[in-house]
Each structure stands twice: as C-alpha cells, then as structure tokens.
Design an enzyme around this catalytic site. Structure first.
Site, PDB file in Angstrom:
ATOM      1  N   PRO A   2      37.545  96.743  83.976  1.00 52.32           N
ATOM      2  CA  PRO A   2      36.210  97.285  83.665  1.00 52.32           C
ATOM      3  C   PRO A   2      35.168  96.168  83.577  1.00 52.32           C
ATOM      4  O   PRO A   2      35.404  95.150  82.931  1.00 52.32           O
ATOM      5  CB  PRO A   2      36.388  97.953  82.302  1.00 52.32           C
ATOM      6  CG  PRO A   2      37.829  97.888  81.973  1.00 52.32           C
ATOM      7  CD  PRO A   2      38.520  96.987  82.932  1.00 52.32           C
ATOM      8  N   GLU A   3      34.056  96.382  84.243  1.00 56.63           N
ATOM      9  CA  GLU A   3      32.969  95.401  84.222  1.00 56.63           C
ATOM     10  C   GLU A   3      31.767  96.039  83.516  1.00 56.63           C
ATOM     11  O   GLU A   3      31.891  97.120  82.949  1.00 56.63           O
ATOM     12  CB  GLU A   3      32.633  94.981  85.658  1.00 56.63           C
ATOM     13  CG  GLU A   3      33.864  94.451  86.401  1.00 56.63           C
ATOM     14  CD  GLU A   3      33.570  94.025  87.839  1.00 56.63           C
ATOM     15  OE1 GLU A   3      32.422  93.650  88.133  1.00 56.63           O
ATOM     16  OE2 GLU A   3      34.503  94.069  88.667  1.00 56.63           O
ATOM     17  N   ARG A 116      48.429  97.845  80.791  1.00 54.77           N
ATOM     18  CA  ARG A 116      48.907  96.473  80.963  1.00 54.77           C
ATOM     19  C   ARG A 116      48.846  95.662  79.664  1.00 54.77           C
ATOM     20  O   ARG A 116      49.256  94.505  79.650  1.00 54.77           O
ATOM     21  CB  ARG A 116      48.142  95.798  82.095  1.00 54.77           C
ATOM     22  CG  ARG A 116      48.406  96.562  83.405  1.00 54.77           C
ATOM     23  CD  ARG A 116      47.779  95.927  84.596  1.00 54.77           C
ATOM     24  NE  ARG A 116      48.347  94.622  84.878  1.00 54.77           N
ATOM     25  CZ  ARG A 116      47.966  93.861  85.894  1.00 54.77           C
ATOM     26  NH1 ARG A 116      47.030  94.276  86.696  1.00 54.77           N
ATOM     27  NH2 ARG A 116      48.519  92.687  86.100  1.00 54.77           N
TER      28      ARG A 116
END
Ligand SMILES: [Zn+2]
Length: 274
Positions: A2-3, A116
C-alpha cells in the site's frame, strides 16, 4: 505494498465509516495480538495496557503511516507489504490473516489483516518519534515544484531509488514512482542533479497526477489483500511489460533499478534527454 493513495483511502474509510461506522468516537476495549511482532513499540505488555480503554479521536495519514489520534497518545500503523485494516462486526467470519484485532464498543472490531506479517504498530506520546525521518508530503500545497527541484539538485542519485526513499519524499512506492516518471517523460535511471528546471517541474506534475489519479480510484488492488480500489485498471506502465504504451504504442519495458522491478516506455522516457 500500500502506498499513499491506498493508505489515504483506508484512513478516509475508517474516519467516515462508509458502509460501516465511523471509527472516531469509538473506544478500544481490548486487543487480540496473535502475531506479537506487529507491536514494534513499546513492549507487548505495555502496549496491551496502554491501548485499553483509549478512545479514537481521529485517523490521518503521514507518508505510508496511518496515524490514530487517541484521547491520550497516538497509535501508528504501517501496513508494509500486505496489510489491510477495516472495521467489521463480531458476526463477520474471521479472515485467515487477521492476526491483530481491536475489540471496540457495540461488537465492532478493527481488524488488521496481514498475510505476510510485515506490518508494524506503534503506540507513542508524540507521532514524531516515528515520523521525524519522513520527507515532505507530495500533495501538501506547500510542497511546490521549486521545493522539489531544489531537493532533486541536492542529490546525485537515480530518480527511481531517490523517489522511493521516504526521507526524500514520503508516500511513494514502486507503483506510483513508475507511473509518475511516465507522466513526466523521464527515464528512471536519470541522475537527479542533471535535470533541467523544466524536467523537474514535469516530475513534480507527474507525481501529483499519478497520486491524484490513484486517489480518485481509491488506490490500486494488486497482489495484496487491500480491497476496493481500481487504479490497477488505469496503469500506464506498471506491470504492463510488453503491452503498448497508451501514449505512443511503444512496448513497455521492464528493467531492474536499485533491485526494484521498474517499468517504463522507451519512447516517452528515452535514456538520453539532452
Ligand atoms: Zn510511450
């Protein structure tokens, strides 16, 4: 990962409570921490004790960090590779990656899904303890083209790794850097100090265009669990290797720059600019 546009979209959704309930005003009753390494600061036991009974006042964003203003202190969350954060009721089935859950009033739960497990949570008295290293916000009205130009000229680095460096500019990652460089017509391996004033201005515009388009589409949903964005359908170069450039039809190429897969159009972004 996510940016800026994805993190901003998550912050807005939690703040406004579209389709659920606004998070501001809700109290955190207790937490379920099944992946203790999510808690980066302070210790697990201190975190558990201090977060208990805190009321959420507001949710903002700085760089790729979500910033929760609490009635006392602050909680910051970095989603890293695969994190997503959403509000659900206790009756919703639990997802396989919801390792950290905040139990709220009226059976609401703030769930941190992270396949993750690289996400990080901080509980601090002053957000600057975590955020002080970050460079300027690219969409801040005070971050002018002139300011970016001066920063670019101070460094002698290739554009791609420089723009990914959160100390140089906050919030950009692999997607939005590749897209911004295409909008600007700049090759990812150009040295920052060699840009002309005009090229630096184009880069400033390209960064804003890429981010603003991302925000309009609620971010991009690709290879991570974030839901609800559709900017992935608008990519001009990112992960479009071999497909035609939407501007000049030249096939998009992929190279590795600073260990990161990098997509660009050899037609629009030639290696030699001058
Ligand atoms: Zn092109």
């Amino acid at each position: 990962m996510p940016e800026l546009p994805e993190v901003e979209t998550i912050a807005q959704r939690l703040r406004e409570g579209r389709e659920t309930h606004p998070l501001p005003g809700m109290k955190i009753l207790r937490t379920s921490l099944q992946w203790p390494r999510h808690i980066q600061k302070p210790s697990l036991s201190t975190f558990r004790r201090r977060i208990k009974n805190r009321q959420v006042v507001d949710i903002g964003r700085r760089g790729k960090f979500l910033v929760f203003t609490l009635d006392e202190d602050y909680m910051l969350i970095h989603l890293r590779m695969s994190g997503d954060l959403y509000l659900q009721t206790a009756s919703e089935p639990r997802g396989p990656y919801e390792h950290t859950i905040f139990y709220l009033e009226d059976d609401w739960q703030l769930r941190f899904s992270d396949s993750r497990k690289f996400g990080r949570i901080y509980y601090v008295q002053d957000p600057e303890e975590v955020l002080s290293h970050l460079g300027p916000e690219p969409l801040d009205p005070e971050f002018t083209a002139e300011k970016l130009t001066n920063r670019l000229w101070k460094h002698r680095r290739m554009l791609k790794p420089l723009l990914l460096d959160q100390r140089f500019i906050a919030g950009l990652g692999n997607i939005y850097v590749d897209e911004a460089l295409h909008y600007a017509g700049l090759h990812p391996q150009v040295q920052s100090n060699t840009l002309s004033n005009h090229q630096a201005q184009k880069l400033w515009g390209g960064i804003r265009t890429a981010l603003e388009k991302g925000l309009v589409h609620n971010g991009a949903s690709i290879d991570w669990v974030y839901r609800g964005g559709n900017f992935q359908n608008e990519f001009r170069v990112y992960q479009r290797t071999g497909e035609p450039c939407p501007v000049c039809s030249t096939p998009i190429e992929r190279i590795v720059v600073g260990q990161r897969g990098t997509h660009f159009c050899p037609g629009c972004q030639p290696e030699k600019h001058l």
